[in-house]
Enzyme design. Structure first.
Site, mmCIF file in Angstrom:
data_model
loop_
_atom_site.group_PDB
_atom_site.id
_atom_site.type_symbol
_atom_site.label_atom_id
_atom_site.label_comp_id
_atom_site.label_asym_id
_atom_site.label_seq_id
_atom_site.Cartn_x
_atom_site.Cartn_y
_atom_site.Cartn_z
ATOM 1 N N GLY A 143 88.411 60.693 23.715
ATOM 2 C CA GLY A 143 89.024 59.437 23.302
ATOM 3 C C GLY A 143 89.102 59.278 21.797
ATOM 4 C CG ASP A 160 84.076 51.266 30.433
ATOM 5 O OD1 ASP A 160 82.932 50.814 30.213
ATOM 6 O OD2 ASP A 160 84.454 51.656 31.551
ATOM 7 C CB SER A 161 81.626 53.842 24.906
ATOM 8 O OG SER A 161 80.948 52.700 24.416
#
Length: 293
Positions: A143, A160-161
């Protein structure tokens, strides 16, 4: 009587805190190129997924995180057409984003193909409608590299890590946030997962300080998620439009009605606005971070 197996969340070991869950049935376990995944069934929370010793999702309360990470930025923006999710391989946030009629394309960039494969096998109730939606595009890749190189532009970016360890560490860097801003449309919003401020204050303040150098308005909002122990969970909010965080509940409610008033279990227009009213100890951390203290 056979002794029951317990799995401990080790994320807060350095604080001397561990939360353990009794395993009723081990459903899946694997070590991928990037991380260690464990899926098990728990009496109260149902199916639970842990990655590298940290709880990621449970069937009982997943709706809180998924709804707040998606509906808050999308309804704050009001007319997002292009949305990017960095991470999110379980597709829970994607499912919520796709409920918004304004969204014309949703791109999800997940670094670990095994997470996506795993989710499609074990959470088909989430992944099946997502992959069946023609607006959804799944990209397997890094990403951080994606936002640095893409020529695409987005109205909302949802990060959304995992926590800042392993492959998730790069998603907390100044370079990454700068790249997010580069591929954000004017008036766009970036939302980040920033942990539990009581246990992880540095995770929040570091991100706020870095985002604050780049965006006109930077803060966070909170939600109470039982399996993310330690109290409130913070979600970073950064935008080039200073008005978005101040959107009144009447406007949010109107946008919700226009979107079809789809069913939610946690998010409401009132909760949306109230989530930005921070407890003093969190608000003070945010203020100090923005001032560089």
């Amino acid at each position: 009587m056979a002794e029951k197996c317990w799995i401990a969340e080790t994320l807060f070991d350095e604080l001397g805190v561990r939360i353990s869950y009794r395993v009723d049935k081990l459903l899946y376990e694997t070590k991928t190129e990037h991380q260690h995944l464990v899926l098990f069934k728990q009496a109260f929370f149902g199916k639970m997924l842990m990655i590298d010793g940290a709880t990621q999702i449970s069937a009982k309360d997943e709706f809180i995180y998924q709804e707040m990470m998606s509906h808050v930025p999308l309804f704050a923006h009001g007319k997002a057409r292009e949305v990017l999710i960095v991470g999110g391989g379980d597709c829970g946030i994607a499912e919520e984003v796709l409920k918004h009629k304004t969204v014309k394309r949703l791109t999800q960039v997940e670094i670990d193909v095994k997470v996506v494969e795993f989710a499609r096998e074990h959470f088909p109730e989430i992944t099946r409608p997502v992959f069946a939606d023609p607006r959804f595009e799944s990209v397997i890749g890094d990403g951080a590299k994606y936002v640095a190189l893409t020529d695409r532009r987005f109205d909302v970016i949802i990060v959304d890590s995992t926590d800042p360890q392993g492959p998730g560490k790069a998603l907390y860097s100044q370079k990454f946030y700068r790249s997010c801003k580069r591929c954000l449309n004017k008036g766009g919003v970036v939302v980040t997962q920033n942990g539990v401020p009581m246990f992880q204050p540095r995770e929040l303040t570091s991100s706020i300080a870095k985002l604050g150098r780049l965006f006109a308005d930077t803060s966070c909002y909170v939600a109470a998620i039982p399996t993310y122990v330690g109290g409130h969970m913070a979600m970073g909010f950064a935008t080039t439009d200073q008005r978005l965080r101040q959107t009144p509940v009447k406007t949010i409610a109107a946008r919700y009605r226009k979107a079809g008033s789809f069913a939610t279990e946690y998010w409401t227009p009132d909760v949306h606005v109230a989530a930005f009213a921070l407890p003093r100890f969190i608000a003070e951390k945010v203020t100090r971070a923005k001032l560089g203290r």
